[in-house]
Enzyme design. Structure first.
Site, short mmCIF file in Angstrom:
data_model
loop_
_atom_site.label_atom_id
_atom_site.label_comp_id
_atom_site.label_asym_id
_atom_site.label_seq_id
_atom_site.Cartn_x
_atom_site.Cartn_y
_atom_site.Cartn_z
N PRO A 196 48.87 11.63 53.95
CA PRO A 196 49.97 12.01 53.93
C PRO A 196 49.37 12.01 52.44
O PRO A 196 48.96 11.00 52.21
CB PRO A 196 51.00 10.54 54.22
CG PRO A 196 50.33 9.01 54.85
CD PRO A 196 49.16 10.18 55.14
N ASN A 197 50.07 12.70 52.04
CA ASN A 197 49.94 12.88 50.28
C ASN A 197 48.55 13.72 49.49
O ASN A 197 48.66 14.38 48.46
CB ASN A 197 50.03 10.98 49.74
CG ASN A 197 51.19 10.85 50.02
OD1 ASN A 197 52.90 11.41 49.61
ND2 ASN A 197 51.53 9.72 49.91
N ARG A 216 47.25 14.63 42.45
CA ARG A 216 47.85 13.00 42.62
C ARG A 216 46.81 12.38 41.88
O ARG A 216 45.96 12.50 42.67
CB ARG A 216 48.10 13.39 43.94
CG ARG A 216 47.92 11.68 44.14
CD ARG A 216 47.87 12.00 45.89
NE ARG A 216 48.03 10.65 46.73
CZ ARG A 216 47.62 10.20 47.32
NH1 ARG A 216 46.99 11.09 48.04
NH2 ARG A 216 47.71 8.33 47.41
N TYR A 261 41.64 10.82 42.84
CA TYR A 261 40.89 11.43 43.43
C TYR A 261 40.40 13.17 42.94
O TYR A 261 40.18 13.57 43.68
CB TYR A 261 42.82 11.86 44.40
CG TYR A 261 43.15 10.94 44.77
CD1 TYR A 261 42.68 9.81 45.98
CD2 TYR A 261 43.91 10.35 44.74
CE1 TYR A 261 42.56 9.03 46.89
CE2 TYR A 261 45.10 9.16 45.07
CZ TYR A 261 44.14 7.97 45.78
OH TYR A 261 44.61 6.96 46.37
N ASN A 313 40.88 12.22 56.89
CA ASN A 313 41.27 10.86 55.78
C ASN A 313 42.37 10.22 56.64
O ASN A 313 43.30 11.09 55.76
CB ASN A 313 41.04 11.20 54.98
CG ASN A 313 41.18 11.01 53.18
OD1 ASN A 313 42.21 9.68 54.27
ND2 ASN A 313 41.46 11.31 52.64
N ALA A 323 47.48 6.47 53.72
CA ALA A 323 47.35 5.74 53.74
C ALA A 323 47.72 4.68 54.61
O ALA A 323 47.52 3.62 54.91
CB ALA A 323 49.06 5.55 53.13
N GLU A 352 35.40 8.72 59.25
CA GLU A 352 36.73 8.32 58.33
C GLU A 352 35.83 9.10 56.95
O GLU A 352 35.13 8.38 56.94
CB GLU A 352 36.96 7.11 58.38
CG GLU A 352 37.73 6.15 57.46
CD GLU A 352 37.81 4.49 57.92
OE1 GLU A 352 37.53 4.08 57.81
OE2 GLU A 352 38.41 4.02 56.77
N HIS A 381 36.56 9.72 52.87
CA HIS A 381 37.78 9.14 51.61
C HIS A 381 37.32 9.30 50.34
O HIS A 381 35.97 8.90 49.92
CB HIS A 381 37.96 7.24 51.27
CG HIS A 381 38.33 6.84 52.57
ND1 HIS A 381 40.04 6.69 52.89
CD2 HIS A 381 38.15 5.98 53.51
CE1 HIS A 381 39.87 5.89 54.10
NE2 HIS A 381 39.02 5.36 54.48
N ARG A 429 39.73 -1.17 45.07
CA ARG A 429 40.76 -0.77 44.58
C ARG A 429 41.93 -1.84 44.96
O ARG A 429 41.52 -3.43 45.23
CB ARG A 429 41.35 0.07 45.64
CG ARG A 429 40.97 1.81 44.41
CD ARG A 429 40.78 3.12 44.97
NE ARG A 429 41.89 2.75 44.91
CZ ARG A 429 42.97 4.20 45.05
NH1 ARG A 429 42.19 4.84 45.60
NH2 ARG A 429 44.17 4.22 44.70
C1 DQA Z 1 42.26 7.80 50.40
C2 DQA Z 1 42.83 6.49 49.96
C3 DQA Z 1 43.71 5.75 50.63
O1 DQA Z 1 43.85 3.93 50.49
C4 DQA Z 1 44.67 6.39 50.10
O2 DQA Z 1 46.05 5.88 50.62
C5 DQA Z 1 45.00 7.63 49.51
C6 DQA Z 1 43.53 7.91 49.75
C7 DQA Z 1 41.41 8.08 50.34
O3 DQA Z 1 41.11 9.42 50.34
O4 DQA Z 1 40.49 7.66 48.45
O5 DQA Z 1 46.13 8.48 50.12
O6 DQA Z 1 42.37 8.04 51.23
#
Ligand code: DQA
Length: 148
Positions: free
Chosen positions: A11-12, A19, A24, A75, A78, A99, A101, A108
């Site tokens: 998501p997002n 964003r 990011y 990825n 959240a 995984e 990120h 964080r």
């Molecule tokens: C994320 C880190 C997560 O905590 C966050 O909710 C994201 C992006 C990252 O790529 O750094 O949406 O996965």
């Protein structure tokens, strides 16, 4: 043709570029897909991308990867920190799971320190911005084609 590496984004992440660019980066998801394709090409790996804001759709993609993918890069955004459904789906896979990120969640907010995905992953790459994905493709290539 070998099976593709599935690259799933949660998501997002469709809003990357706009964003919180200070966290990011300025690259869009399309830019990241280009980076992945270029890296994957150098390893002769086909890739398949999917982004969803819906947890169940990501579960469906993980289930599809059981037969159709050589490795899975995810990825979970959240959902990393909340989803037992993703955790359970990932546990059904016999292929390498990486995984990814962009940021380094461990540095964080405290709620980002728990990953339900890390427990099911072969490894985690985080904190290198868009380069995290490039490094994940490299790792997937080694794991999916150990003789190359
Ligand atoms: C994320 C880190 C997560 O905590 C966050 O909710 C994201 C992006 C990252 O790529 O750094 O949406 O996965």
């Amino acid at each position: 043709m070998s099976k593709p590496v599935y690259i799933l984004n949660g998501p997002n992440l469709n809003l990357l570029g706009a964003r919180e660019p200070e966290i990011y980066g300025k690259q869009t998801l399309a830019d990241i897909e280009d980076i992945c394709r270029i890296e994957a090409d150098t390893h002769g790996l086909p890739v398949r991308f999917h982004q969803s804001n819906i947890e169940g759709e990501i579960v469906d993609q993980i289930q599809e990867a059981r037969d159709k993918a050589s490795a899975l890069i995810i990825n979970p955004a959240a959902y990393t920190h909340s989803s037992i459904a993703l955790h359970d789906a990932l546990k059904t896979l016999d292929i390498p799971v990486i995984e990814v990120h962009l940021s380094q969640p461990a540095t964080r907010e405290s709620f980002r320190r728990r990953s339900y995905v890390a427990e099911t992953a072969t490894g985690t790459i985080s904190g290198f911005g868009a380069d995290s994905y490039r490094l994940a493709i490299k790792a997937a290539s080694k794991l999916a084609q150990p003789d190359t």
